[in-house]
Write a protein that holds these residues in place. Structure first.
Motif, PDB file in Angstrom:
ATOM      1  N   LEU A  44     -27.132   4.373 -14.378  1.00  0.00           N
ATOM      2  CA  LEU A  44     -26.042   3.743 -13.630  1.00  0.00           C
ATOM      3  C   LEU A  44     -24.709   4.441 -13.853  1.00  0.00           C
ATOM      4  N   ASP A  45     -24.478   4.986 -15.045  1.00  0.00           N
ATOM      5  CA  ASP A  45     -23.235   5.706 -15.314  1.00  0.00           C
ATOM      6  C   ASP A  45     -23.061   6.869 -14.346  1.00  0.00           C
ATOM      7  N   PHE A  46     -24.145   7.614 -14.137  1.00  0.00           N
ATOM      8  CA  PHE A  46     -24.090   8.765 -13.232  1.00  0.00           C
ATOM      9  C   PHE A  46     -23.902   8.308 -11.788  1.00  0.00           C
ATOM     10  N   ILE A  47     -24.553   7.208 -11.414  1.00  0.00           N
ATOM     11  CA  ILE A  47     -24.437   6.678 -10.054  1.00  0.00           C
ATOM     12  C   ILE A  47     -23.001   6.202  -9.790  1.00  0.00           C
ATOM     13  N   ARG A  48     -22.414   5.514 -10.758  1.00  0.00           N
ATOM     14  CA  ARG A  48     -21.036   5.034 -10.598  1.00  0.00           C
ATOM     15  C   ARG A  48     -20.057   6.209 -10.495  1.00  0.00           C
ATOM     16  N   ASP A  49     -20.305   7.266 -11.274  1.00  0.00           N
ATOM     17  CA  ASP A  49     -19.467   8.479 -11.182  1.00  0.00           C
ATOM     18  C   ASP A  49     -19.536   9.076  -9.779  1.00  0.00           C
ATOM     19  N   LYS A  50     -20.750   9.148  -9.247  1.00  0.00           N
ATOM     20  CA  LYS A  50     -20.956   9.693  -7.900  1.00  0.00           C
ATOM     21  C   LYS A  50     -20.183   8.880  -6.867  1.00  0.00           C
ATOM     22  N   MET A  51     -20.312   7.552  -6.951  1.00  0.00           N
ATOM     23  CA  MET A  51     -19.643   6.666  -5.997  1.00  0.00           C
ATOM     24  C   MET A  51     -18.124   6.792  -6.113  1.00  0.00           C
ATOM     25  N   ALA A  52     -17.615   6.846  -7.330  1.00  0.00           N
ATOM     26  CA  ALA A  52     -16.168   6.926  -7.556  1.00  0.00           C
ATOM     27  C   ALA A  52     -15.600   8.241  -7.035  1.00  0.00           C
ATOM     28  N   ASN A  53     -16.287   9.351  -7.326  1.00  0.00           N
ATOM     29  CA  ASN A  53     -15.809  10.667  -6.878  1.00  0.00           C
ATOM     30  C   ASN A  53     -15.874  10.796  -5.362  1.00  0.00           C
ATOM     31  N   GLU A  54     -16.918  10.260  -4.774  1.00  0.00           N
ATOM     32  CA  GLU A  54     -17.101  10.348  -3.323  1.00  0.00           C
ATOM     33  C   GLU A  54     -16.005   9.592  -2.576  1.00  0.00           C
ATOM     34  N   ASN A  55     -15.560   8.467  -3.154  1.00  0.00           N
ATOM     35  CA  ASN A  55     -14.599   7.599  -2.470  1.00  0.00           C
ATOM     36  C   ASN A  55     -13.194   7.652  -3.061  1.00  0.00           C
ATOM     37  N   ASN A  56     -13.046   8.467  -4.124  1.00  0.00           N
ATOM     38  CA  ASN A  56     -11.742   8.633  -4.777  1.00  0.00           C
ATOM     39  C   ASN A  56     -11.153   7.293  -5.226  1.00  0.00           C
ATOM     40  N   VAL A  57     -12.005   6.496  -5.885  1.00  0.00           N
ATOM     41  CA  VAL A  57     -11.581   5.195  -6.408  1.00  0.00           C
ATOM     42  C   VAL A  57     -12.026   5.080  -7.865  1.00  0.00           C
ATOM     43  N   SER A  58     -11.649   3.969  -8.500  1.00  0.00           N
ATOM     44  CA  SER A  58     -11.996   3.753  -9.906  1.00  0.00           C
ATOM     45  C   SER A  58     -13.501   3.498 -10.079  1.00  0.00           C
ATOM     46  N   LYS A  59     -14.054   4.077 -11.124  1.00  0.00           N
ATOM     47  CA  LYS A  59     -15.467   3.869 -11.462  1.00  0.00           C
ATOM     48  C   LYS A  59     -15.761   2.396 -11.751  1.00  0.00           C
ATOM     49  N   ALA A  60     -14.747   1.670 -12.249  1.00  0.00           N
ATOM     50  CA  ALA A  60     -14.918   0.258 -12.621  1.00  0.00           C
ATOM     51  C   ALA A  60     -15.265  -0.620 -11.420  1.00  0.00           C
ATOM     52  N   LEU A  61     -14.959  -0.145 -10.205  1.00  0.00           N
ATOM     53  CA  LEU A  61     -15.277  -0.917  -9.007  1.00  0.00           C
ATOM     54  C   LEU A  61     -16.777  -1.132  -8.850  1.00  0.00           C
ATOM     55  N   PHE A  62     -17.559  -0.209  -9.385  1.00  0.00           N
ATOM     56  CA  PHE A  62     -19.004  -0.238  -9.148  1.00  0.00           C
ATOM     57  C   PHE A  62     -19.789  -0.838 -10.314  1.00  0.00           C
ATOM     58  N   SER A  63     -19.088  -1.648 -11.101  1.00  0.00           N
ATOM     59  CA  SER A  63     -19.740  -2.414 -12.159  1.00  0.00           C
ATOM     60  C   SER A  63     -19.665  -3.896 -11.779  1.00  0.00           C
ATOM     61  N   SER A  64     -20.800  -4.583 -11.857  1.00  0.00           N
ATOM     62  CA  SER A  64     -20.796  -6.015 -11.517  1.00  0.00           C
ATOM     63  C   SER A  64     -20.212  -6.851 -12.654  1.00  0.00           C
ATOM     64  N   ASN A  65     -19.757  -6.184 -13.723  1.00  0.00           N
ATOM     65  CA  ASN A  65     -19.089  -6.886 -14.833  1.00  0.00           C
ATOM     66  C   ASN A  65     -17.587  -6.659 -14.802  1.00  0.00           C
ATOM     67  N   SER A  66     -17.115  -5.849 -13.836  1.00  0.00           N
ATOM     68  CA  SER A  66     -15.722  -5.413 -13.886  1.00  0.00           C
ATOM     69  C   SER A  66     -15.007  -5.681 -12.559  1.00  0.00           C
ATOM     70  N   LYS A  67     -14.153  -4.751 -12.158  1.00  0.00           N
ATOM     71  CA  LYS A  67     -13.262  -4.949 -11.013  1.00  0.00           C
ATOM     72  C   LYS A  67     -13.980  -5.289  -9.715  1.00  0.00           C
ATOM     73  N   GLY A  68     -15.132  -4.677  -9.490  1.00  0.00           N
ATOM     74  CA  GLY A  68     -15.796  -4.852  -8.207  1.00  0.00           C
ATOM     75  C   GLY A  68     -16.645  -6.102  -8.092  1.00  0.00           C
ATOM     76  N   ALA A  69     -16.713  -6.878  -9.161  1.00  0.00           N
ATOM     77  CA  ALA A  69     -17.597  -8.053  -9.170  1.00  0.00           C
ATOM     78  C   ALA A  69     -17.091  -9.156  -8.244  1.00  0.00           C
ATOM     79  N   CYS A  70     -18.014  -9.841  -7.620  1.00  0.00           N
ATOM     80  CA  CYS A  70     -17.676 -11.012  -6.801  1.00  0.00           C
ATOM     81  C   CYS A  70     -16.991 -12.041  -7.703  1.00  0.00           C
TER      82      CYS A  70
END
Length: 259
Positions: free
Chosen positions: A56-82
């Motif tokens: 998941l660390d590598f997947i979140r890095d990929k998503m963050a770099n692709e969209n130029n946003v914070s990696k924390a958005l793609f954690s369901s425990n952090s910023k991106g969580a519902c």
């Protein structure tokens, strides 16, 4: 117990196989062995296949770099969580004297992430879509070497059918054991001890597991399995059979040698 080879500890149920191995390896040499039993990898409803394997660390890095946003958005425990279900995807209702009931979160529809987070995509898929993929599908989807190496380790132990987002508390004992094994396969010069690794496995997956265990030995590791499965026993380099019966009539070494 010889080292540098594939050893099988055999015997009828109750003959003392696990007791012997636990006494030697767990109690005396716990710092020198990688012990993989069938205990759960954790009843955590937030941990999943991707987090445990480190993918998941590598997947979140990929998503963050692709969209130029914070990696924390793609954690369901952090910023991106519902915010409504706090990233769980459901609400738990306490039924007092009965089992708790889980109701899918209406805000995120069980997807765990905010709508804004789900707008960000990698190759046309958002983080929820990616976590819905099986391990096998993810290997074809991603091209990053280190990420795919970790995913292939899961396939090597017969877990290619698991979803990346499957939570740890939904895995069987055998799945937990193989997930734990996959997370430790990168080590060399180690002594691996596995307690009935074929439990619950289809015969096709047993072949994969055997191939994996032999590769571990060929790479300079020692492997010991406590096993009843004859396909595994016959392919071992050395067999130690305990018995003659179970319980009080067990605990003796009946035979040892090549199959």
């Amino acid at each position: 117990i010889p080292t540098g080879v594939f050893v099988a500890i055999t015997g009828v149920s109750g003959s003392g196989k696990s007791s012997l191995i636990n006494d030697i390896f767990v109690n005396r040499y716990s710092d020198k062995v990688i012990f993989v039993d069938q205990s759960s990898v954790g009843a955590n409803s937030r941990g999943n296949t991707a987090t445990y394997s480190g993918a998941l660390d590598f997947i979140r890095d990929k998503m963050a770099n692709e969209n130029n946003v914070s990696k924390a958005l793609f954690s369901s425990n952090s910023k991106g969580a519902c915010p409504d279900c706090e990233g769980l995807g459901y609400h738990k209702i306490d039924m007092h004297f009965m089992a708790d009931v889980k109701v899918v979160c209406e805000t995120c529809e069980g997807k765990k992430y905010t709508a804004d987070t789900l707008k960000h995509q990698y190759k046309g898929k958002n983080i929820f879509d990616i976590l819905e993929m099986t391990v096998e599908e993810a290997v074809s989807f991603f091209k990053q070497e280190e990420l795919n190496r970790r995913l292939r380790l899961l396939m090597d132990v017969g877990l290619g059918y698991l979803n990346l987002g499957q939570t740890l508390n939904t895995l069987s004992g055998g799945e937990s054991q193989r997930l734990r094994l996959a997370s430790k396969l990168h080590k060399k010069g180690e002594f691996y001890v596995l307690d009935e690794p074929t439990s619950g496995l289809h015969f096709a997956d047993i072949e994969k597991l055997l191939s994996l265990l032999h590769n571990l030995v060929d790479s300079g590791n020692s492997v010991l399995v406590i096993e009843h499965n004859l396909d595994v026993i016959k392919s071992a380099d050395w067999v130690i059979d305990l018995g003659p019966e179970g319980g009080d009539m067990g605990g003796e070494v009946i035979a040892e040698g090549t199959p």
